[in-house]
Design an enzyme around this catalytic site. Structure first.
Site, PDB file in Angstrom:
ATOM      1  N   GLU A  48      24.916 -13.790 102.957  1.00  0.00           N
ATOM      2  CA  GLU A  48      26.229 -13.247 102.592  1.00  0.00           C
ATOM      3  C   GLU A  48      27.292 -14.103 103.273  1.00  0.00           C
ATOM      4  OE1 GLU A  48      26.748  -9.067 103.600  1.00  0.00           O
ATOM      5  OE2 GLU A  48      28.860  -9.436 104.028  1.00  0.00           O
ATOM      6  N   ARG A  52      36.164 -14.260 105.299  1.00  0.00           N
ATOM      7  CA  ARG A  52      36.999 -14.234 106.495  1.00  0.00           C
ATOM      8  C   ARG A  52      37.656 -15.582 106.734  1.00  0.00           C
ATOM      9  NH1 ARG A  52      34.484 -10.701 111.322  1.00  0.00           N
ATOM     10  NH2 ARG A  52      33.707  -8.959 110.095  1.00  0.00           N
ATOM     11  N   THR A  75      32.977  -9.368 102.978  1.00  0.00           N
ATOM     12  CA  THR A  75      34.368  -9.117 103.368  1.00  0.00           C
ATOM     13  C   THR A  75      35.306  -9.285 102.180  1.00  0.00           C
ATOM     14  OG1 THR A  75      33.700 -10.309 105.396  1.00  0.00           O
ATOM     15  CG2 THR A  75      35.899  -9.369 105.379  1.00  0.00           C
ATOM     16  N   LYS A 135      26.655  -0.416 101.733  1.00  0.00           N
ATOM     17  CA  LYS A 135      26.560  -0.953 103.092  1.00  0.00           C
ATOM     18  C   LYS A 135      26.927   0.199 104.032  1.00  0.00           C
ATOM     19  CE  LYS A 135      29.085  -4.300 105.951  1.00  0.00           C
ATOM     20  NZ  LYS A 135      29.613  -5.667 105.936  1.00  0.00           N
TER      21      LYS A 135
HETATM   22  O1  LIG Z   1      32.903  -8.897 107.333  1.00  0.00           O
HETATM   23  C1  LIG Z   1      32.625  -7.816 106.827  1.00  0.00           C
HETATM   24  O2  LIG Z   1      32.775  -7.541 105.645  1.00  0.00           O
HETATM   25  C2  LIG Z   1      32.126  -6.742 107.660  1.00  0.00           C
HETATM   26  O3  LIG Z   1      32.075  -5.647 107.198  1.00  0.00           O
HETATM   27  C3  LIG Z   1      31.685  -6.982 109.016  1.00  0.00           C
HETATM   28  C4  LIG Z   1      30.326  -7.656 109.195  1.00  0.00           C
HETATM   29  O4  LIG Z   1      29.375  -7.167 108.330  1.00  0.00           O
HETATM   30  C5  LIG Z   1      29.991  -7.463 110.600  1.00  0.00           C
HETATM   31  O5  LIG Z   1      30.961  -8.129 111.321  1.00  0.00           O
HETATM   32  C6  LIG Z   1      28.619  -7.884 110.969  1.00  0.00           C
HETATM   33  O6  LIG Z   1      28.659  -8.519 112.217  1.00  0.00           O
HETATM   34  P1  LIG Z   1      27.731  -8.174 113.451  1.00  0.00           P
HETATM   35  O7  LIG Z   1      28.167  -6.815 113.919  1.00  0.00           O
HETATM   36  O8  LIG Z   1      28.050  -9.233 114.442  1.00  0.00           O
HETATM   37  O9  LIG Z   1      26.327  -8.208 112.986  1.00  0.00           O
END
Ligand SMILES: O=C(O)C(=O)C[C@H](O)[C@H](O)COP(=O)(O)O
Length: 220
Positions: A48, A52, A75, A135
């Site tokens: 994915e 960002r 995102t 999700k």
């Molecule tokens: O960017 C997005 O759409 C999100 O919803 C956030 C990511 O899924 C999380 O940032 C996962 O990151 P970790 O917590 O480091 O595994």
């Protein structure tokens, strides 16, 4: 093993096969190809790429050239981003929350969309929208695997992709739940590894996660 995904059902099967969705933040689309190869070398066929960064669409397009890799967009907050993701070849779309316009757009295009849901109300919105996978975000702060299990009880047909604060240590608890399609996270593709272009370590962490995921599934 799959080489080509034709519909929602196939996409979900492909995501479920590895049980893992590495969530990538790429600053430079030139890193997309070596990253794709590092993930494939680690035994994972799903990724994915998050919107960002400005590199997202180009990175998705570069990774989509690997037929054995299922490339999605993450995102995705706006219909404009969703449009760019689909144009770039994203085969699934993920959002941190439930955005009705993005969900409608993806559903209209026949592309699987996995909006974030953190509460029973949001899961019910997904049910209303005709979705069967969400999700669960942010998974660890919300209560982790016990929370998924509790939410899954009334939503018997819903599948979850818990993401947020998860590492290999928490993988078994999630993947032991039949309601969990796959687990998402950045630990295999941590920003420091990508910044250092440490593809060998990405492959090592990916292979380790793939092994833990395979073991966890046996517990079901
Ligand atoms: O960017 C997005 O759409 C999100 O919803 C956030 C990511 O899924 C999380 O940032 C996962 O990151 P970790 O917590 O480091 O595994």
């Amino acid at each position: 093993m799959f080489t080509y995904v034709t519909d929602v059902h196939d996409t979900e099967q492909a995501i479920a096969a590895g049980g893992l969705v590495p969530v990538v933040v790429l600053q430079d689309a030139a890193d997309a190809a070596p990253l794709a190869e590092a993930l494939l070398a680690g035994g994972l066929r799903c990724v994915e790429v998050t919107f960002r960064t400005d590199a997202a669409a180009a990175a998705i397009a570069a990774m989509a050239r690997y037929p054995e890799l299922l490339v999605g967009a993450g995102t995705v907050l706006t219909v404009e981003q969703a449009g760019r993701a689909l144009d770039a070849g994203a085969r699934f779309v993920v959002s941190p929350g439930f955005g009705p316009a993005v969900v409608r757009q993806c559903a209209g295009a026949g592309v699987p969309v996995y909006p974030g849901a953190a509460t029973a109300t949001e899961i019910q919105m997904a049910v209303d929208a005709g979705l069967r996978t969400v999700k669960f975000f942010p998974a660890e702060p919300l209560g982790g695997a016990p929370m998924v299990q509790a939410l899954a009880a009334p939503f018997r047909d819903m599948r979850f992709i818990p993401t947020g604060g998860i590492t290999s240590a928490q993988l078994p608890a999630y993947l032991a739940l039949p309601s969990v399609l796959a687990v998402g996270g950045t630990w295999m593709v941590a920003p420091d590894l990508l910044a250092a272009r440490d593809w060998a370590e990405v492959t090592r962490r990916t292979a380790a996660a793939v092994a833990v995921a395979a073991d966890s599934r046996k517990e079901r």
